[in-house]
Design an enzyme around this catalytic site. Structure first.
Site, short mmCIF file in Angstrom:
data_model
loop_
_atom_site.label_atom_id
_atom_site.label_comp_id
_atom_site.label_asym_id
_atom_site.label_seq_id
_atom_site.Cartn_x
_atom_site.Cartn_y
_atom_site.Cartn_z
N HIS A 19 -29.45 11.36 -12.43
CA HIS A 19 -30.89 11.41 -12.14
C HIS A 19 -31.16 12.67 -11.33
O HIS A 19 -30.56 12.88 -10.27
CB HIS A 19 -31.35 10.15 -11.39
N ALA A 20 -32.12 13.48 -11.82
CA ALA A 20 -32.35 14.81 -11.21
C ALA A 20 -32.85 14.68 -9.77
O ALA A 20 -33.62 13.78 -9.45
CB ALA A 20 -33.38 15.57 -12.04
N HIS A 70 -40.30 20.54 -11.68
CA HIS A 70 -40.49 19.50 -10.67
C HIS A 70 -39.47 19.64 -9.55
O HIS A 70 -39.80 19.67 -8.36
CB HIS A 70 -40.37 18.11 -11.32
N GLU A 71 -38.19 19.82 -9.95
CA GLU A 71 -37.15 19.91 -8.93
C GLU A 71 -37.25 21.23 -8.16
O GLU A 71 -37.08 21.27 -6.95
CB GLU A 71 -35.76 19.80 -9.58
N HIS A 97 -39.61 21.13 -5.32
CA HIS A 97 -39.04 20.63 -4.06
C HIS A 97 -38.34 21.75 -3.30
O HIS A 97 -38.51 21.89 -2.08
CB HIS A 97 -38.02 19.51 -4.34
N GLU A 147 -43.71 15.60 -4.18
CA GLU A 147 -43.56 15.34 -5.63
C GLU A 147 -44.55 16.14 -6.46
O GLU A 147 -44.40 16.26 -7.66
CB GLU A 147 -43.73 13.84 -5.89
N HIS A 180 -34.74 4.32 -9.21
CA HIS A 180 -35.24 4.31 -7.84
C HIS A 180 -35.03 3.00 -7.11
O HIS A 180 -35.16 2.96 -5.88
CB HIS A 180 -36.72 4.69 -7.86
N TYR A 228 -44.98 9.05 -6.38
CA TYR A 228 -45.25 9.69 -7.67
C TYR A 228 -46.67 9.38 -8.12
O TYR A 228 -47.35 10.24 -8.68
CB TYR A 228 -44.23 9.22 -8.72
C1 LIG Z 1 -41.39 10.19 -11.95
C2 LIG Z 1 -40.00 10.12 -11.36
N1 LIG Z 1 -39.58 11.45 -11.02
C3 LIG Z 1 -38.40 11.70 -10.34
O1 LIG Z 1 -37.64 10.72 -10.07
O2 LIG Z 1 -38.16 12.89 -10.04
C4 LIG Z 1 -39.04 9.50 -12.36
O3 LIG Z 1 -38.30 10.22 -12.96
O4 LIG Z 1 -39.09 8.26 -12.50
ZN LIG Z 2 -39.24 14.60 -7.11
#
Ligand SMILES: C[C@H](NC(=O)O)C(=O)O
Ligand SMILES: [Zn+2]
Length: 585
Positions: free
Chosen positions: A316-317, A346-347, A350, A374, A476, A486
């Site tokens: 998971h990124a 997205h990453e 951050h 985010e 998560h 998010y």
């Molecule tokens: C939206 C959320 N983004 C993340 O974890 O970076 C996901 O992937 O469920």
């Molecule tokens: Zn994120």
């Protein structure tokens, strides 16, 4: 107690020096486990985590000895944050150790989970099962993978989560809060936060219902109405994603005007032999075009940008701050798809935030609120993913703009952004009720499916029961990463986009804006990001947008042309009933 400003300043100086090495050591141990899942690395991470928690307890106790009432606002805010350490405040060190062990066990189960189609045919989520959900139209195979993933992850975590849960209800281990959910919500610094997100969700629901109706009708044509329940729900395995949280891989089935060029540039990326490194260079180039901070040497040297062979990793990124002002990394099992191009932005968003606030005192090296963190990368993606920009960087060669491609583009964005809203909202509705003790272990899965059916309008493709633990099949939950951030980000990013487009001098509808090369926009964004969490987020929002509250209006304005189209296309076949099909009591 001690109200001496001089001594307080010395304490803060000591804290800021020692915390950098303490947190750096903690991040290195976590990185070693995340990029090489072994029992030894897991044990070492849990050990260093405990030492870090105890150091935080000691500093919190020393901070509590000061009477800060006469200190200036910035000093008061630093003392508050040094004392506000959540579960790390647990005084029962055996319990604290157990908590960290249970979390790392769940993370390990999730990240090593595989779906088996036959005895010796087992596949990991990344890249294999993710690709299957993005490309397969074989309903049976999708159903097997959907169930198999949940059997191999959530189902195996139910007892661990029940143990974890016992640490998070009243009297909460997070000193000063009713429960862990209350602690997590406190980061938004408004006691009406839960009503605020509820208001925004209700405001956005009509958009989602229209998109849901359109997609349901198209999927019924594709798969036949027989596998759709009478209640109006969409079976969750048909939406192109393991969790039905973003539907943009279904573009080929869902384009209003299918004769126009497809906006998913995955094929073109593969044709142009894109590599994971190239994907991140495209993102870095955008930040440089805004005059923002480019990725430092360590980023390129120490990140993990693709899945390594021969060992288990957490795919998971995520983006990592090593708290020494130089070392910042991304860990992503990058696949050559448009979705991963978006994830890379997205990453890197951050990382840009880490870079912008790296000179802040350590307790201020955080997002103004978690939703801000985010949103940064996604705001850039709102420009990158425009046909105009994709054409500019050579990923959409034969693109001609007209009304039909405009609607197609808005549909592609809605499948990402509107589809996500109820999912982004419901995960912590479930978790907050668990932490409050309202949802008991005996009802985990029923409460989960009530939300999934009720808010998202999706149904399980195979019967579910309390033998299952479907929340655990989403990263998560075992990763214990809060999720409402998010949902907040999906609202904020359109407010940021609207403000930055104005500063960049964009004319015309919001959805055609590309802020590429606008140093004015870059300066405004950098100024806000560099504040970190040194001031309440409403001040940061005001500096960037002029507003002090979250507003769904920019998001709704952006999608207005699509909403008009959907209302005309759907007629009154909209919505679903509340009862949840195929949940076995
Ligand atoms: C939206 C959320 N983004 C993340 O974890 O970076 C996901 O992937 O469920
Ligand atoms: Zn994120």
């Amino acid at each position: 107690n001690n109200s001496d400003v001089e001594e307080a300043s010395l304490f803060l100086e000591e804290y800021n020096n020692v915390s950098q090495t303490t947190f750096n050591r903690n991040m290195e141990a976590a990185w070693t486990f995340n990029t090489n899942i072994t029992n030894e690395n897991q044990k070492k991470m849990v050990e260093v985590q405990l030492e870090t928690d105890l150091w935080q307890q000691e500093m919190a106790n020393r901070a509590a000895a000061f009477n800060t009432s006469a200190f200036n606002a910035t000093m008061q805010r630093q003392f508050y944050k040094i004392k506000d350490i959540g579960t790390a405040a647990m005084t029962d060190h055996g319990k604290l150790q157990k908590l960290n062990e249970v979390l790392s066990d769940m993370e390990s189960i999730y990240s090593t989970g595989k779906v088996c189609f036959a005895e010796n045919d087992c596949k990991p989520l990344d890249p294999d099962i993710t690709r299957l959900f993005e490309t397969s139209r074989d309903e049976q195979k999708l159903r097997i993978a959907w169930k198999g993933w949940r059997d191999q992850t959530g189902r195996k975590m139910r007892d661990l989560y029940t143990t974890f849960h016992s640490f998070c209800v009243y009297p909460c281990v997070c000193v000063g809060y009713a429960d862990t959910g209350a602690y997590w919500r406190s980061w938004y610094e408004m006691d009406t936060f839960d009503q605020e997100v509820k208001r925004l969700f209700e405001q956005l629901k009509p958009l989602y219902e229209q998109l849901h109706a359109f997609v349901r009708q198209r999927l019924k044509k594709q798969y036949g109405a027989a596998i759709f329940p009478q209640t109006g729900h969409i079976p969750a395995h048909l939406l192109g994603n393991m969790w039905a949280q973003s539907w943009n891989s279904l573009q080929d089935l869902l384009m209003p005007f299918p004769s126009k060029p497809i906006l998913d540039v995955t094929e073109e990326m593969v044709k142009q032999k894109y590599t994971p490194r190239k994907i991140f260079e495209v993102s870095d180039d955008f930040f440089k075009s805004l005059g923002m901070i480019e990725m430092p040497f360590e980023f390129w040297n120490k990140s993990m940008l693709e899945r390594p062979a021969g060992r288990e990793v957490v795919c998971h990124a995520s983006a990592w701050d090593f708290y020494n002002g130089r070392d910042f990394r991304v860990k992503q099992c990058t696949d050559i798809t448009m979705d991963h191009l978006s994830t890379a932005h997205h990453e890197m968003g951050h990382i840009e935030y880490f870079l912008q606030y790296r000179n802040q005192p350590l307790v201020f090296r955080d997002g103004a609120n978690p939703g801000f963190h985010e949103a940064v990368g996604d705001v850039i993606s709102l420009s990158v993913e425009t046909p105009k920009h994709l054409n500019k960087i050579g990923l959409l060669p034969n693109y001609v703009e007209d009304n039909e491609t405009d609607i197609n583009f808005l549909m592609a964005m809605a499948l990402q952004k509107i589809a996500f809203l109820p999912f982004g909202y419901l995960i912590d509705q479930w978790r907050w009720s668990v932490f409050k003790g309202v949802t008991k272990a005996s009802d985990y899965n029923k409460a989960w499916w009530n939300l999934r059916c009720g808010l998202q309008g999706v149904s399980p493709p195979v019967p579910r029961s309390e033998e299952d633990f479907d929340p655990g099949a989403k990263y998560h939950i075992p990763g214990n990463t809060p999720y409402i951030r998010y949902f907040v980000s999906y609202v904020l990013q359109f407010q940021f986009h609207k403000a930055l487009c104005g500063i960049a001098g964009h004319n015309g509808p919001l959805h055609t804006c590309d802020i590429y090369n606008s140093s004015a926009a870059g300066q405004k964004l950098s100024a806000m990001l560099s504040k970190g969490s040194s001031q309440v987020w409403t001040e940061s929002l005001k500096e960037l947008t002029g507003q002090t509250t979250m507003s769904a209006q920019p998001l709704m304005d952006y999608f207005q042309p699509l909403l008009d189209y959907l209302r005309a296309a759907n007629g009154d076949e909209v919505g679903w009933s509340d009862d949840c099909p195929s949940f076995a009591d």
